[in-house]
Design an enzyme around this catalytic site. Structure first.
Site, PDB file in Angstrom:
ATOM      1  N   CYS A   1      57.010  -5.165 -27.875  1.00  0.00           N
ATOM      2  CA  CYS A   1      55.737  -6.318 -28.518  1.00  0.00           C
ATOM      3  C   CYS A   1      54.837  -5.461 -27.349  1.00  0.00           C
ATOM      4  CB  CYS A   1      56.585  -7.256 -28.515  1.00  0.00           C
ATOM      5  SG  CYS A   1      55.285  -8.488 -29.496  1.00  0.00           S
ATOM      6  N   LEU A   2      53.837  -5.407 -28.047  1.00  0.00           N
ATOM      7  CA  LEU A   2      52.382  -5.635 -27.469  1.00  0.00           C
ATOM      8  C   LEU A   2      52.073  -6.692 -26.576  1.00  0.00           C
ATOM      9  CD1 LEU A   2      50.552  -3.276 -30.289  1.00  0.00           C
ATOM     10  CD2 LEU A   2      51.772  -2.829 -27.757  1.00  0.00           C
TER      11      LEU A   2
ATOM     12  N   HIS B   1      60.507  -7.791 -37.113  1.00  0.00           N
ATOM     13  CA  HIS B   1      59.890  -8.073 -35.721  1.00  0.00           C
ATOM     14  C   HIS B   1      58.641  -9.041 -36.074  1.00  0.00           C
ATOM     15  CE1 HIS B   1      58.446  -7.639 -31.424  1.00  0.00           C
ATOM     16  NE2 HIS B   1      57.249  -7.252 -31.831  1.00  0.00           N
ATOM     17  N   GLU B   2      57.705  -8.129 -37.096  1.00  0.00           N
ATOM     18  CA  GLU B   2      56.714  -8.988 -37.079  1.00  0.00           C
ATOM     19  C   GLU B   2      56.459 -10.064 -38.517  1.00  0.00           C
ATOM     20  OE1 GLU B   2      53.914  -7.772 -35.666  1.00  0.00           O
ATOM     21  OE2 GLU B   2      55.419  -5.873 -34.707  1.00  0.00           O
TER      22      GLU B   2
ATOM     23  N   GLY C   1      53.530  -2.369 -34.714  1.00  0.00           N
ATOM     24  CA  GLY C   1      53.693  -3.150 -35.230  1.00  0.00           C
ATOM     25  C   GLY C   1      52.426  -4.195 -35.113  1.00  0.00           C
TER      26      GLY C   1
ATOM     27  N   HIS D   1      56.760 -12.539 -36.280  1.00  0.00           N
ATOM     28  CA  HIS D   1      55.686 -13.299 -35.354  1.00  0.00           C
ATOM     29  C   HIS D   1      55.130 -14.976 -36.164  1.00  0.00           C
ATOM     30  CE1 HIS D   1      55.163 -11.306 -31.176  1.00  0.00           C
ATOM     31  NE2 HIS D   1      55.191 -10.008 -32.427  1.00  0.00           N
TER      32      HIS D   1
ATOM     33  N   GLN E   1      48.650 -11.953 -33.160  1.00  0.00           N
ATOM     34  CA  GLN E   1      48.409 -11.466 -31.918  1.00  0.00           C
ATOM     35  C   GLN E   1      47.214 -10.850 -31.288  1.00  0.00           C
ATOM     36  OE1 GLN E   1      51.612  -8.131 -32.926  1.00  0.00           O
ATOM     37  NE2 GLN E   1      51.793  -8.974 -30.739  1.00  0.00           N
TER      38      GLN E   1
END
Ligand code: CO
Length: 172
Positions: free
Chosen positions: A90-91, A132-133, A46, A136, A51
């Site tokens: 997470c990226l 999770h997204e 994701g 963000h 991000q």
């Protein structure tokens, strides 16, 4: 399409609240295309607009085979249960992973890139990813919610193995 730079934990942009998307124009389409490419290139499940430094309430996810989702102005309407997937990464927090509790099922609403309203139910890893997204977009990182953090996946796997061996022995 282009690969965009993913901003990392410590950058205060990640802590900002993203704004609702009002214009479903070519620019949004281009952003989503770039986000998909950037997510896939980095082997992510994701990626949120924030991000890549864009404070818009939009994310993409590919958390299930043959299921690419583009979620704009997303909301959770209802949630249920406890997710069986414990570990999360997470990226924007490279390498690390941690244990976060998430719902097993979520009933959600969002808009697609054309502005059309979509209602869906996600379960398992997709539900986890959606939560999770969505976090963000409100400036929340999973490390804020993690009950335990690991420096890498191996560290987590070693711990899991140890626990499994222990419970096997206890059963004997
Ligand atoms: Co993330």
């Amino acid at each position: 399409m282009a690969i965009r730079k993913i901003i990392k934990e410590g950058d205060e942009t990640l802590r900002k609240i993203s704004k609702p998307v009002l214009d479903f124009d070519d620019r949004l389409g281009e952003l989503l295309d770039d986000m998909l490419e950037t997510m896939h290139r980095n082997d992510g499940a994701g990626l949120s607009a924030v991000q890549v430094g864009v404070l818009k309430r939009a994310f993409v996810m590919h958390a299930k085979k043959d299921s690419i989702q583009e979620c704009i102005n997303p909301k959770i309407l209802k949630q249920e249960g406890t997710n069986k997937f414990k570990i999360e990464g997470c990226l924007s927090v490279p390498g690390k992973c941690g244990i976060v509790e998430r719902p097993e099922k979520v009933w959600v609403e969002f808009q697609n890139r054309k502005g059309k309203k979509v209602n869906k139910k996600f379960t398992g890893f997709e539900a986890k990813c959606f939560c999770h997204e969505l976090d963000h977009l409100d400036g929340i990182l999973y490390i804020d919610k993690a009950t335990e953090m690991f420096n890498d996946r191996d560290e987590y796997n070693r711990k899991k193995e140890k626990q499994e061996n222990k419970s096997k022995q206890e059963k004997k």
